[in-house]
Design a protein around this motif. Structure first.
Motif, PDB file in Angstrom:
ATOM      1  N   ARG A  34       3.031  41.550  31.163  1.00  0.00           N
ATOM      2  CA  ARG A  34       2.467  40.583  30.215  1.00  0.00           C
ATOM      3  C   ARG A  34       3.547  39.947  29.345  1.00  0.00           C
ATOM      4  NH1 ARG A  34      -2.278  42.830  26.571  1.00  0.00           N
ATOM      5  NH2 ARG A  34      -3.213  42.995  28.666  1.00  0.00           N
ATOM      6  N   CYS A  35       4.390  40.769  28.721  1.00  0.00           N
ATOM      7  CA  CYS A  35       5.423  40.223  27.834  1.00  0.00           C
ATOM      8  C   CYS A  35       6.826  40.317  28.436  1.00  0.00           C
ATOM      9  CB  CYS A  35       5.390  40.933  26.480  1.00  0.00           C
ATOM     10  SG  CYS A  35       5.983  42.651  26.515  1.00  0.00           S
ATOM     11  N   TYR A  36       6.955  40.979  29.600  1.00  0.00           N
ATOM     12  CA  TYR A  36       8.196  41.071  30.377  1.00  0.00           C
ATOM     13  C   TYR A  36       9.278  41.930  29.721  1.00  0.00           C
ATOM     14  CZ  TYR A  36       5.771  37.088  32.388  1.00  0.00           C
ATOM     15  OH  TYR A  36       4.817  36.265  32.922  1.00  0.00           O
ATOM     16  N   ARG A  37       8.924  42.672  28.697  1.00  0.00           N
ATOM     17  CA  ARG A  37       9.881  43.608  28.103  1.00  0.00           C
ATOM     18  C   ARG A  37      10.259  44.647  29.160  1.00  0.00           C
ATOM     19  NH1 ARG A  37      11.044  45.556  22.779  1.00  0.00           N
ATOM     20  NH2 ARG A  37      11.776  47.714  22.783  1.00  0.00           N
ATOM     21  N   GLN A  38      11.558  44.926  29.263  1.00  0.00           N
ATOM     22  CA  GLN A  38      12.018  45.845  30.304  1.00  0.00           C
ATOM     23  C   GLN A  38      12.170  47.268  29.775  1.00  0.00           C
ATOM     24  OE1 GLN A  38      15.460  44.237  32.361  1.00  0.00           O
ATOM     25  NE2 GLN A  38      14.390  42.319  32.840  1.00  0.00           N
ATOM     26  N   TYR A  39      11.902  48.217  30.675  1.00  0.00           N
ATOM     27  CA  TYR A  39      11.944  49.635  30.321  1.00  0.00           C
ATOM     28  C   TYR A  39      12.700  50.416  31.394  1.00  0.00           C
ATOM     29  CZ  TYR A  39       8.218  48.473  27.015  1.00  0.00           C
ATOM     30  OH  TYR A  39       7.480  47.921  25.986  1.00  0.00           O
ATOM     31  N   LYS A  69       8.983  54.409  31.117  1.00  0.00           N
ATOM     32  CA  LYS A  69       7.706  54.078  31.751  1.00  0.00           C
ATOM     33  C   LYS A  69       6.818  55.318  31.811  1.00  0.00           C
ATOM     34  CE  LYS A  69       5.669  52.340  36.084  1.00  0.00           C
ATOM     35  NZ  LYS A  69       4.823  53.504  36.367  1.00  0.00           N
ATOM     36  N   GLY A  70       7.427  56.445  32.203  1.00  0.00           N
ATOM     37  CA  GLY A  70       6.660  57.687  32.275  1.00  0.00           C
ATOM     38  C   GLY A  70       6.185  58.158  30.913  1.00  0.00           C
ATOM     39  N   GLU A  71       7.096  58.103  29.932  1.00  0.00           N
ATOM     40  CA  GLU A  71       6.735  58.553  28.584  1.00  0.00           C
ATOM     41  C   GLU A  71       5.621  57.706  27.977  1.00  0.00           C
ATOM     42  OE1 GLU A  71      10.419  58.234  26.568  1.00  0.00           O
ATOM     43  OE2 GLU A  71      11.374  59.900  27.646  1.00  0.00           O
ATOM     44  N   LEU A  72       5.591  56.423  28.329  1.00  0.00           N
ATOM     45  CA  LEU A  72       4.598  55.503  27.771  1.00  0.00           C
ATOM     46  C   LEU A  72       3.340  55.413  28.627  1.00  0.00           C
ATOM     47  CD1 LEU A  72       7.069  52.641  26.757  1.00  0.00           C
ATOM     48  CD2 LEU A  72       5.872  54.197  25.193  1.00  0.00           C
ATOM     49  N   MET A  73       3.269  56.242  29.663  1.00  0.00           N
ATOM     50  CA  MET A  73       2.100  56.272  30.552  1.00  0.00           C
ATOM     51  C   MET A  73       1.845  54.897  31.168  1.00  0.00           C
ATOM     52  SD  MET A  73       1.158  59.452  30.339  1.00  0.00           S
ATOM     53  CE  MET A  73      -0.527  59.532  30.958  1.00  0.00           C
ATOM     54  N   GLY A  74       2.930  54.143  31.406  1.00  0.00           N
ATOM     55  CA  GLY A  74       2.802  52.865  32.086  1.00  0.00           C
ATOM     56  C   GLY A  74       2.211  51.741  31.263  1.00  0.00           C
ATOM     57  N   ARG A  75       2.145  51.921  29.912  1.00  0.00           N
ATOM     58  CA  ARG A  75       1.593  50.865  29.053  1.00  0.00           C
ATOM     59  C   ARG A  75       2.624  50.413  28.029  1.00  0.00           C
ATOM     60  NH1 ARG A  75      -2.304  47.792  31.004  1.00  0.00           N
ATOM     61  NH2 ARG A  75      -3.609  49.090  32.358  1.00  0.00           N
ATOM     62  N   CYS A  76       2.767  49.112  27.900  1.00  0.00           N
ATOM     63  CA  CYS A  76       3.736  48.537  26.976  1.00  0.00           C
ATOM     64  C   CYS A  76       3.255  48.706  25.542  1.00  0.00           C
ATOM     65  CB  CYS A  76       3.924  47.060  27.291  1.00  0.00           C
ATOM     66  SG  CYS A  76       5.005  46.193  26.140  1.00  0.00           S
ATOM     67  N   GLY A  95      15.520  39.965  36.196  1.00  0.00           N
ATOM     68  CA  GLY A  95      14.100  39.702  36.024  1.00  0.00           C
ATOM     69  C   GLY A  95      13.282  40.966  36.212  1.00  0.00           C
ATOM     70  N   GLY A  96      12.018  40.896  35.839  1.00  0.00           N
ATOM     71  CA  GLY A  96      11.119  42.036  36.000  1.00  0.00           C
ATOM     72  C   GLY A  96       9.722  41.710  35.514  1.00  0.00           C
ATOM     73  N   GLY A  97       8.752  42.443  36.018  1.00  0.00           N
ATOM     74  CA  GLY A  97       7.385  42.278  35.561  1.00  0.00           C
ATOM     75  C   GLY A  97       6.722  40.995  36.015  1.00  0.00           C
ATOM     76  N   GLY A  98       7.350  40.261  36.922  1.00  0.00           N
ATOM     77  CA  GLY A  98       6.806  38.993  37.375  1.00  0.00           C
ATOM     78  C   GLY A  98       7.552  37.785  36.855  1.00  0.00           C
ATOM     79  N   LYS A  99       8.630  37.999  36.117  1.00  0.00           N
ATOM     80  CA  LYS A  99       9.433  36.905  35.581  1.00  0.00           C
ATOM     81  C   LYS A  99      10.796  36.910  36.262  1.00  0.00           C
ATOM     82  CE  LYS A  99      11.372  35.064  31.255  1.00  0.00           C
ATOM     83  NZ  LYS A  99      11.540  35.301  29.799  1.00  0.00           N
ATOM     84  N   TYR A 100      11.180  35.753  36.815  1.00  0.00           N
ATOM     85  CA  TYR A 100      12.464  35.650  37.500  1.00  0.00           C
ATOM     86  C   TYR A 100      13.627  35.903  36.538  1.00  0.00           C
ATOM     87  CZ  TYR A 100      10.388  33.629  41.714  1.00  0.00           C
ATOM     88  OH  TYR A 100       9.665  33.428  42.865  1.00  0.00           O
ATOM     89  N   GLY A 101      14.716  36.424  37.080  1.00  0.00           N
ATOM     90  CA  GLY A 101      15.924  36.587  36.300  1.00  0.00           C
ATOM     91  C   GLY A 101      16.554  35.241  35.997  1.00  0.00           C
ATOM     92  N   GLU A 102      17.453  35.230  35.030  1.00  0.00           N
ATOM     93  CA  GLU A 102      18.131  33.994  34.634  1.00  0.00           C
ATOM     94  C   GLU A 102      19.573  34.026  35.131  1.00  0.00           C
ATOM     95  OE1 GLU A 102      17.775  33.459  30.439  1.00  0.00           O
ATOM     96  OE2 GLU A 102      15.609  33.845  30.426  1.00  0.00           O
TER      97      GLU A 102
END
Length: 410
Positions: free
Chosen positions: A257-262, A267-274, A379-386
């Motif tokens: 959703r917001c493309y913040r990278q982890y 990811k595991g610690e946050l249970m897959g939720r941003c 890039g990540g989460g559906g957003k292309y890299g720059e």
């Protein structure tokens, strides 16, 4: 003497027609053929060859030795299908009769075979492989590492997906977020041919053939193409050409959703939720490869050709001119001028820049690309890299953040 007969051919073996969901209405055979020729690609996949309307359009083209011809472009019958686990598979077929046979075989297992060029099938990978092979086709996983629809998003091996048919899987498609360095960290893939294709949904200059293959063939025929993929009869791939993996929109683990990278551990610690927006954190290709890898570093088999990282010419022009979009009139005008007498591939990789007529800043940008002065923000989460071209002042060839080699290394 046999090698003297060989020719080097550029191929883009995965695209879609206007009859697939979320694809440009401009993806029609004349437009594809015209833009492929300007790129410098001689063999294109048809994509979507099981769609009745698209197959009828293909049948109207002259055919010879299993390939269909439109001006200087040759088309090979291809289709991408989705299995019941959401995994996508790429299939090549030798003729329209076999495409019709596969249509009939898949029909009882699909509700959208005539509606979508990329049909969903209520079959597993092994069942799809069985029917495709029975129809004389060649099959392999499409964009194998993509987190939504790639085989390695759901399975740890080819055997898990294709079961007893796994040994007949002769290729895998890398996808935009991976290259041979990624895939050759997985031992079971060492015997397979890697394909780099655009998966284009538009004939735009930065989409079609943004990734392609170079192969050594005797002639333009379906048999020669299949022999090259199988690396038999003296035919073989000689180069994979594609984007920087970091430029792919699923390269890093990130929020969709917001493309913040982890990191993987985050990811595991946050249970897959941003925690920033509540969106889903999707596992990226780089982390998935690390989980699957047998080797810390890639182990390339002797048959593996070099992988050349490339940036579409329109993107280089946009960077040089400071334009945010490759579709601005200024970028398209200069791209058209540069590809009027030479193909895009020739301009990017081969042409003497001293003989090219263009603004100095565009020539300098192409030179910087050739020298490996490239930096990529992943890039990540559906957003292309720059991607950006590093400043030449004080820079040395090959010192881009992602380790791009100079083209003179190839």
């Amino acid at each position: 003497m046999e090698n003297e007969k060989k020719m080097l051919v550029n191929l883009d073996l995965h695209i879609h027609s206007r009859y697939s969901m979320a694809v440009s209405a401009d993806m029609q055979l004349p437009e594809i053929a015209r833009e492929a020729a300007r790129k410098g690609v001689k063999i294109m996949a048809t994509g979507d060859c099981l769609h009745p309307t698209w197959l009828n359009a293909i049948k109207k083209l002259p055919e010879a030795d299993g390939l269909f011809h439109l001006d200087d472009t040759h088309f090979v019958l291809s289709v991408e299908v989705e299995d019941r686990s959401r995994v996508h598979h790429l299939i090549f077929l030798p003729d329209t009769a076999k495409a019709g046979q596969l249509q009939e075989a898949f029909a009882p297992y699909s509700t959208n075979l005539s509606a979508d060029g990329r049909p969903r099938l209520h079959l597993n990978g092994a069942e799809i492989a069985d029917l495709a092979i029975e129809a004389g086709g060649l099959l392999g996983p499409a964009h194998a590492f993509t987190p939504w629809t790639g085989i390695f998003a759901y399975f740890r091996s080819l055997a898990e997906c294709y079961q007893e048919k796994a040994e007949q899987i002769r290729f895998i498609e890398l996808g935009l977020s991976a290259d041979t360095d990624y895939a050759d960290r997985i031992a079971e893939l060492s015997s397979r041919t890697f394909l780099s294709n655009s998966d284009a949904h538009s004939p735009r200059s930065n989409k079609l053939a943004r990734e392609f293959n170079q192969m050594e063939l005797d002639n333009f025929s379906y048999q020669d193409l299949i022999l090259a993929i199988k690396r038999e009869g003296g035919r073989r791939p000689t180069k994979n050409v594609g984007l920087f993996p970091e430029e792919g929109k699923y390269n890093r683990t990130a929020c969709t959703r917001c493309y913040r990278q982890y990191s993987l551990s985050q990811k595991g610690e946050l249970m897959g939720r941003c925690p920033e927006c509540g969106g889903q954190i999707k596992l990226g290709v780089a982390d998935r490869v690390n989980l699957l890898a047998d080797y810390e570093n890639p182990v390339h088999p002797p048959h593996r050709p070099p992988y050349l990282q490339i940036i579409p010419l329109a993107e280089i022009i946009a960077l040089a001119l400071g334009h945010k979009s490759v579709m601005t009139a200024g970028v398209q005008k200069r791209w058209s001028e540069l590809t009027e007498e030479k193909t895009e591939i020739e301009v990017l990789l081969q042409a003497d820049l001293a003989e090219i007529k263009a603004e100095p800043r565009v020539i300098e940008a192409i030179q910087n690309f050739r020298m490996g002065r490239v930096e990529v923000r992943p890039g990540g989460g559906g957003k292309y890299g720059e991607v950006r071209l590093a400043e030449p002042a004080g820079a040395e060839a090959g010192q881009g953040k992602v380790g791009q080699k100079s083209l003179f290394d190839f």
